[in-house]
Design an enzyme around this catalytic site. Structure first.
Site, short mmCIF file in Angstrom:
data_model
loop_
_atom_site.label_atom_id
_atom_site.label_comp_id
_atom_site.label_asym_id
_atom_site.label_seq_id
_atom_site.Cartn_x
_atom_site.Cartn_y
_atom_site.Cartn_z
N ASN A 91 3.04 -5.96 -10.23
CA ASN A 91 3.20 -6.18 -8.78
C ASN A 91 2.24 -5.35 -7.94
O ASN A 91 1.93 -5.74 -6.81
CB ASN A 91 4.66 -5.84 -8.42
CG ASN A 91 4.86 -5.61 -6.95
OD1 ASN A 91 4.97 -6.55 -6.17
ND2 ASN A 91 4.88 -4.33 -6.54
N TYR A 157 -9.28 -11.02 -2.28
CA TYR A 157 -7.82 -11.13 -2.46
C TYR A 157 -7.45 -12.53 -2.92
O TYR A 157 -6.67 -12.72 -3.86
CB TYR A 157 -7.13 -10.77 -1.14
CG TYR A 157 -5.62 -10.65 -1.22
CD1 TYR A 157 -5.03 -9.41 -1.48
CD2 TYR A 157 -4.80 -11.75 -1.03
CE1 TYR A 157 -3.64 -9.29 -1.55
CE2 TYR A 157 -3.42 -11.64 -1.09
CZ TYR A 157 -2.85 -10.40 -1.34
OH TYR A 157 -1.47 -10.29 -1.42
N ILE A 190 4.97 -10.84 3.99
CA ILE A 190 6.23 -10.11 3.83
C ILE A 190 6.14 -8.79 4.60
O ILE A 190 5.10 -8.12 4.56
CB ILE A 190 6.49 -9.83 2.32
CG1 ILE A 190 6.40 -11.13 1.48
CG2 ILE A 190 7.86 -9.15 2.13
CD1 ILE A 190 7.38 -12.22 1.84
N THR A 192 6.14 -5.50 4.79
CA THR A 192 6.05 -4.27 3.98
C THR A 192 4.92 -3.41 4.54
O THR A 192 4.14 -3.88 5.38
CB THR A 192 5.69 -4.60 2.51
OG1 THR A 192 4.31 -5.03 2.48
CG2 THR A 192 6.58 -5.67 1.91
P1 NAI Z 1 2.90 -2.15 -0.53
O1 NAI Z 1 1.61 -1.62 -0.04
O2 NAI Z 1 4.15 -1.93 0.25
O3 NAI Z 1 3.16 -1.67 -2.03
C1 NAI Z 1 2.17 -1.73 -3.00
C2 NAI Z 1 2.37 -0.58 -3.96
O4 NAI Z 1 1.36 -0.68 -4.97
C3 NAI Z 1 2.21 0.81 -3.28
O5 NAI Z 1 3.28 1.65 -3.65
C4 NAI Z 1 0.89 1.32 -3.84
O6 NAI Z 1 0.85 2.72 -3.98
C5 NAI Z 1 0.84 0.61 -5.20
N1 NAI Z 1 -0.52 0.53 -5.70
C6 NAI Z 1 -1.61 0.06 -5.05
N2 NAI Z 1 -2.69 0.19 -5.84
C7 NAI Z 1 -2.27 0.74 -7.00
C8 NAI Z 1 -2.93 1.13 -8.20
N3 NAI Z 1 -4.25 0.99 -8.35
N4 NAI Z 1 -2.18 1.64 -9.21
C9 NAI Z 1 -0.85 1.80 -9.05
N5 NAI Z 1 -0.17 1.49 -7.94
C10 NAI Z 1 -0.89 0.96 -6.92
O7 NAI Z 1 2.63 -3.72 -0.74
P2 NAI Z 1 3.62 -4.95 -0.97
O8 NAI Z 1 3.57 -5.80 0.22
O9 NAI Z 1 4.92 -4.51 -1.50
O10 NAI Z 1 2.79 -5.71 -2.10
C11 NAI Z 1 3.22 -5.81 -3.46
C12 NAI Z 1 2.50 -6.99 -4.10
O11 NAI Z 1 2.87 -8.18 -3.40
C13 NAI Z 1 0.98 -6.92 -4.02
O12 NAI Z 1 0.44 -7.39 -5.25
C14 NAI Z 1 0.63 -7.86 -2.89
O13 NAI Z 1 -0.65 -8.43 -3.03
C15 NAI Z 1 1.73 -8.91 -3.06
N6 NAI Z 1 1.97 -9.68 -1.85
C16 NAI Z 1 2.30 -9.06 -0.68
C17 NAI Z 1 2.49 -9.81 0.46
C18 NAI Z 1 2.82 -9.21 1.78
O14 NAI Z 1 2.70 -9.93 2.79
N7 NAI Z 1 3.28 -7.97 1.87
C19 NAI Z 1 2.33 -11.28 0.43
C20 NAI Z 1 2.03 -11.81 -0.85
C21 NAI Z 1 1.85 -11.03 -1.96
#
Ligand code: NAI
Length: 251
Positions: A91, A157, A190, A192
């Site tokens: 994720n 992305y 989402i 976040t």
């Molecule tokens: P977020 O930024 O709240 O959480 C992402 C987490 O991943 C953070 O805790 C961050 O420290 C961790 N992270 C980032 N790079 C990392 C790395 N190299 N190694 C380990 N940890 C790492 O983001 P969110 O929104 O919860 O996103 C989670 C997933 O959902 C992502 O893959 C994102 O692309 C996907 N997503 C998010 C959407 C949104 O609108 N928020 C929409 C569609 C998909």
């Protein structure tokens, strides 16, 4: 939403924030032992503390998912700590720079592909043998609606998420007869920190308006679908891409 994950061991990458944190909490609330893996250790520790306070089982693990050696070590830590692995959610992800394709920085391209796509390959590469050794299980790769649609100013992305959907299908075919189901999830926008940290009020209002339901999704709504796909209730579902997007892609 509760499922029966009693006796199951799980890894959630990016579990220290947003969608990953909600998935980790829902898995633990349904009985799984969860490794909350993130490069943001304080964030992961906070999620683990919440889970433990609620009576669940979880530990923090520091990982950079863009590093294959670290991902291999994360899986080894999980099997050593909990005695096996059944469930994994790849994720962790980043938004990356915002620029049109011809202006997109080369280093930004590589960073986004490393964190959002190569990480999923590394995850599958090391999670699959561990899950096979544990008698089978299920994996979810966190894609996006941008796993099937284009979006201006986000070429890396969009490319990473499209590729993740294809990678998921291929791995699912390979391991369908071996007791591992592998699916991808495509959230709309989402609410976040990924959005709130990077978009100003005008941009947030714009992306909100892209959803027919008239609001952003919540991390819990994505976690509910993800946990369903991980659960035995989804026993005939593999290799597919599941949207949770408030109608975004229906237009
Ligand atoms: P977020 O930024 O709240 O959480 C992402 C987490 O991943 C953070 O805790 C961050 O420290 C961790 N992270 C980032 N790079 C990392 C790395 N190299 N190694 C380990 N940890 C790492 O983001 P969110 O929104 O919860 O996103 C989670 C997933 O959902 C992502 O893959 C994102 O692309 C996907 N997503 C998010 C959407 C949104 O609108 N928020 C929409 C569609 C998909």
């Amino acid at each position: 939403m509760k499922f029966d994950f009693a006796g199951k061991m799980a890894i959630v990458t990016g579990g220290g924030s947003g969608i990953g944190a909600a998935i980790a909490r829902q898995l633990a609330a349904s009985g799984a032992k969860v490794v909350v893996a993130d490069r943001d250790v304080p964030g992961a520790e906070q999620v683990v503390a919440t889970i433990v306070k609620a009576g669940g089982k979880a530990v923090t693990y520091e990982v950079d998912v863009a590093d294959a050696v670290e991902v291999e070590a994360m899986v080894a830590f999980t099997t050593k700590t909990y005695g096996g692995l059944h469930l994994a959610v790849n994720n962790a992800g980043i938004g990356g720079p915002s620029a049109a394709t011809a202006d997109y920085p080369i280093d930004g391209w590589h960073q986004v592909i490393n964190v959002n796509l190569n990480s999923a390959f590394y995850g599958l590469k090391y999670e699959i043998p561990a899950i096979l050794a544990s008698g089978g299980g299920s994996i979810v790769n966190m894609a996006s609606i941008l796993g099937t649609l284009g979006f201006a100013q986000a070429p890396a992305y969009v490319a990473a998420k499209h590729a993740m959907v294809g990678l998921t299908k291929t791995a699912a075919i390979e391991y369908a007869k071996h007791g591992i189901r592998i699916n991808s999830v495509g959230p709309g926008f989402i609410d976040t920190p990924l959005l709130s940290k990077h978009l100003d009020q005008a941009a947030l209002a714009y992306v909100t308006g892209l959803h027919p339901v008239g609001r952003l999704g919540t991390a819990e709504e994505v976690a509910a679908l993800t946990c369903f796909l991980l659960s035995d209730e989804a026993s005939f579902i593999t290799g597919s891409y599941h949207l949770v997007d408030g109608g975004y892609s229906a237009q």
